[in-house]
Design a protein around this motif. Structure first.
Motif, PDB file in Angstrom:
ATOM      1  N   MET A   1       1.031  -1.111   0.072  1.00 41.52           N
ATOM      2  CA  MET A   1      -0.115   0.003   0.021  1.00 41.52           C
ATOM      3  C   MET A   1       0.882   1.311  -0.164  1.00 41.52           C
ATOM      4  O   MET A   1       1.815   1.392   0.749  1.00 41.52           O
ATOM      5  CB  MET A   1      -0.843  -0.123   1.299  1.00 41.52           C
ATOM      6  CG  MET A   1      -1.767  -1.213   1.214  1.00 41.52           C
ATOM      7  SD  MET A   1      -3.438  -0.931   0.094  1.00 41.52           S
ATOM      8  CE  MET A   1      -4.225  -0.048   1.330  1.00 41.52           C
ATOM      9  N   LYS A   2       0.599   2.130  -0.731  1.00 37.21           N
ATOM     10  CA  LYS A   2       1.047   3.326  -0.904  1.00 37.21           C
ATOM     11  C   LYS A   2       0.255   4.783  -0.578  1.00 37.21           C
ATOM     12  O   LYS A   2      -0.982   4.563  -0.933  1.00 37.21           O
ATOM     13  CB  LYS A   2       1.927   3.578  -2.157  1.00 37.21           C
ATOM     14  CG  LYS A   2       3.281   2.834  -2.473  1.00 37.21           C
ATOM     15  CD  LYS A   2       4.119   2.906  -3.648  1.00 37.21           C
ATOM     16  CE  LYS A   2       5.404   2.376  -3.505  1.00 37.21           C
ATOM     17  NZ  LYS A   2       5.208   0.939  -3.423  1.00 37.21           N
ATOM     18  N   GLU A  23      -4.211   5.788   1.742  1.00 38.42           N
ATOM     19  CA  GLU A  23      -3.573   4.741   1.415  1.00 38.42           C
ATOM     20  C   GLU A  23      -4.346   4.256   0.126  1.00 38.42           C
ATOM     21  O   GLU A  23      -5.708   4.238  -0.101  1.00 38.42           O
ATOM     22  CB  GLU A  23      -3.525   3.717   2.092  1.00 38.42           C
ATOM     23  CG  GLU A  23      -2.310   3.960   3.251  1.00 38.42           C
ATOM     24  CD  GLU A  23      -2.152   2.610   4.216  1.00 38.42           C
ATOM     25  OE1 GLU A  23      -2.941   1.662   4.149  1.00 38.42           O
ATOM     26  OE2 GLU A  23      -1.039   2.521   4.616  1.00 38.42           O
ATOM     27  N   SER A  25      -4.303   0.844  -3.107  1.00 32.95           N
ATOM     28  CA  SER A  25      -3.963  -0.496  -3.155  1.00 32.95           C
ATOM     29  C   SER A  25      -3.596  -0.905  -4.416  1.00 32.95           C
ATOM     30  O   SER A  25      -2.685  -1.749  -4.603  1.00 32.95           O
ATOM     31  CB  SER A  25      -5.196  -1.480  -2.742  1.00 32.95           C
ATOM     32  OG  SER A  25      -6.099  -1.054  -3.561  1.00 32.95           O
ATOM     33  N   ASP A  26      -4.219   0.102  -5.469  1.00 32.42           N
ATOM     34  CA  ASP A  26      -3.715  -0.321  -6.953  1.00 32.42           C
ATOM     35  C   ASP A  26      -4.143   1.066  -7.675  1.00 32.42           C
ATOM     36  O   ASP A  26      -4.791   1.814  -7.050  1.00 32.42           O
ATOM     37  CB  ASP A  26      -4.699  -1.285  -7.316  1.00 32.42           C
ATOM     38  CG  ASP A  26      -3.924  -2.090  -8.340  1.00 32.42           C
ATOM     39  OD1 ASP A  26      -3.096  -2.017  -9.064  1.00 32.42           O
ATOM     40  OD2 ASP A  26      -5.273  -2.645  -9.346  1.00 32.42           O
ATOM     41  N   GLU A  36     -10.853  -2.693  -4.378  1.00 29.35           N
ATOM     42  CA  GLU A  36     -11.342  -1.862  -3.227  1.00 29.35           C
ATOM     43  C   GLU A  36     -10.039  -1.207  -2.701  1.00 29.35           C
ATOM     44  O   GLU A  36      -8.849  -1.649  -2.637  1.00 29.35           O
ATOM     45  CB  GLU A  36     -11.506  -2.991  -2.296  1.00 29.35           C
ATOM     46  CG  GLU A  36     -12.161  -2.261  -1.001  1.00 29.35           C
ATOM     47  CD  GLU A  36     -13.481  -1.768  -1.262  1.00 29.35           C
ATOM     48  OE1 GLU A  36     -13.801  -0.706  -0.408  1.00 29.35           O
ATOM     49  OE2 GLU A  36     -14.359  -2.315  -1.912  1.00 29.35           O
ATOM     50  N   GLY A  37      -9.983   0.151  -2.714  1.00 30.43           N
ATOM     51  CA  GLY A  37      -8.914   0.867  -2.205  1.00 30.43           C
ATOM     52  C   GLY A  37      -8.111   1.440  -3.342  1.00 30.43           C
ATOM     53  O   GLY A  37      -7.038   1.943  -3.122  1.00 30.43           O
ATOM     54  N   GLY A  38      -8.725   1.268  -4.382  1.00 34.65           N
ATOM     55  CA  GLY A  38      -7.728   1.573  -5.523  1.00 34.65           C
ATOM     56  C   GLY A  38      -7.751   3.132  -6.133  1.00 34.65           C
ATOM     57  O   GLY A  38      -8.830   3.599  -5.752  1.00 34.65           O
TER      58      GLY A  38
END
Length: 486
Positions: A1-2, A23, A25-26, A36-38
């Motif tokens: 994660m960045k 954060e 994820s992609d 999710e989280g992209g």
């Protein structure tokens, strides 16, 4: 994660709504692949506008949206970042997300109308022979050292490039050789990459369906060298009249190679036949089992690149002598005294080079029979040129289909026929079915004759109305010659 703020480094940001201290994820520029989280990057394409799919990306779990046009309604739970160009933004974001892998590998890009695939593939094979772990990004196939990865474009999108480079670095690769297409430069697919060097092979008529004018096409190629830094090298074919134009805005150290002109890296063709080339490169003779004058340029570019990368001259020449032809590039067979050649030549210049090479090698008593077509949904202006060149430099010509895609193959052939003068029309036949065209060429061939099947080379499919059917020029040529000469 960045963190989003970290992967936005170097991106030209105009507005931010929400926090970049989130954060991710992609990264995705296709709403269907958002996870999710992209973060979703909405790009404007030729046919589709990614901004139309922002809501879909959020529904799939995107926490951040990068766009050029902000939507009228913005959820406070989502970060929206307006940028100058989402194509540029994606390039920098991809490099940052994968920890800028191009800085940890010696990356060399090769651009030009013809010779890109051959040059990068020969470089890959050469450096493997020199004992290195090497990566390859080409039209035909990608390699992460020994691992094969299917190629879908001449130059992949910036996300795929950085992901592949990251995998190469993880696998211990020290070098990567990469085709750089004009489309890739214009679409910023290579922006944000650190190239150790760039190579220019040549430039001629191609891709005017995309670039519209030849000047635009030249500018696209030149743009690659403009991106190179002072710590890089730029290597250009001095025998091409635009050799210096390509490098005029480049900050890189300029070098030239040639067969005719004076250059930093000079090659002389001593012998040329259907078994290979005897070359004198930098005053050292070397035999290479690769056919054709145009390949003398490719081999010289390979040699020069290796030297500019600090390799030993004698070791390079020794390895050069053991290289083999690239699949579908002047690939040669001989069946019962009939020569068969399969080549990817799909531009007027490439076809002319192949046929002139055959003319230089032939004795003069045999027929040259050429099978050639032109692709559908591509530059239409080269169709009459291709037919004219094929007829002018062959004894018999069979015009046929290539990858017709969504066009009527018979209409493509009719547009090719426009390039035939009254004399050359008598040499030509037209058979829409490519397999039957190859079979006719084989039936016409007598002992000693030469058959050239041009246009598809390494491709093992024929694309018709969105469907790719298995089709291999070499496979059909070899099978037919064996059948007829059994």
């Amino acid at each position: 994660m960045k963190l989003l703020k970290d992967i936005l480094y170097k991106v030209a940001i105009l507005e931010v709504h929400g926090t970049t201290n989130v954060e991710v994820s992609d990264i995705s520029f296709d709403s269907r692949s958002v996870i999710e989280g992209g973060v979703y990057v909405a790009q404007k394409g030729l046919k589709v506008d990614g901004h139309d799919f922002i809501e879909g990306a959020i529904a799939k779990g995107a926490v951040a949206i990068i766009c050029e046009d902000l939507p009228q309604e913005m959820s406070t739970a989502i970060t929206f970042v307006k940028v100058k160009s989402t194509h540029e933004a994606l390039a920098f974001m991809a490099a940052n997300f994968y920890d800028n892998p191009s800085e940890d590998i010696q990356l060399v890009g090769v651009t030009g109308t013809n010779g890109k695939t051959t040059t990068v593939t020969l470089l890959y094979n050469l450096f493997k022979k020199l004992g290195y772990k090497v990566g390859l990004l080409s039209t035909v196939v990608n390699y992460i050292d020994e691992k094969e990865v299917k190629a879908t474009h001449t130059t992949p999108d910036s996300l795929s490039v950085n992901k592949l480079l990251s995998q190469m670095v993880a696998a211990g690769c020290e070098y990567c050789f990469m085709e750089v297409s004009s489309h890739a430069v214009v679409q910023n697919r290579v922006l944000g990459l650190h190239f150790k060097g760039g190579v220019f092979t040549n430039i001629s008529h191609d891709h005017l369906d995309y670039h519209k004018t030849f000047d635009e096409y030249i500018a696209a190629k030149r743009g690659f060298f403009t991106q190179l830094g002072k710590d890089s090298f730029a290597l250009s074919n001095k025998d091409d009249k635009r050799a210096e134009v390509m490098l005029q805005e480049s900050k890189a150290k300029k070098n030239y190679y040639a067969v005719k002109a004076a250059a930093d890296f000079k090659c002389k063709i001593m012998e040329s036949n259907f078994t290979g080339l005897l070359l004198k490169i930098d005053d050292q003779e070397v035999w290479c089992p690769i056919i054709g004058k145009f390949n003398a340029y490719n081999l010289t570019a390979v040699y020069a690149t290796a030297i500019l990368l600090g390799q030993n001259k004698i070791e390079v020449l020794t390895a050069l002598s053991s290289l083999r032809p690239v699949e579908g590039r002047f690939e040669y067979i001989r069946v019962n005294d009939i020569s068969g050649i399969v080549d990817y030549a799909h531009t007027p210049d490439a076809l002319e080079n192949v046929l002139k090479t055959i003319k230089e090698i032939r004795t003069g008593n045999e027929q040259v029979i050429t099978v050639v077509g032109c692709g559908g949904d591509r530059d239409t202006t080269k169709r009459p040129l291709m037919a004219g060149i094929a007829a002018e430099l062959s004894d018999r010509v069979i015009l046929t289909s290539d990858n017709p895609r969504t066009e009527d193959p018979q209409q493509i052939i009719e547009e090719m026929k426009v390039g035939l003068d009254p004399v050359n029309k008598k040499k030509a036949n037209a058979i829409t079915d490519r397999k039957e065209a190859i079979r006719m060429a084989c039936a016409l061939a007598k002992s000693g004759d030469i058959i050239l099947v041009a246009g598809k080379g390494h491709e093992n499919y024929q694309e018709i109305n969105g469907v790719r059917n298995h089709f291999d020029d070499m496979e059909i040529l070899q099978e037919t010659l064996n059948e007829l000469n059994a």
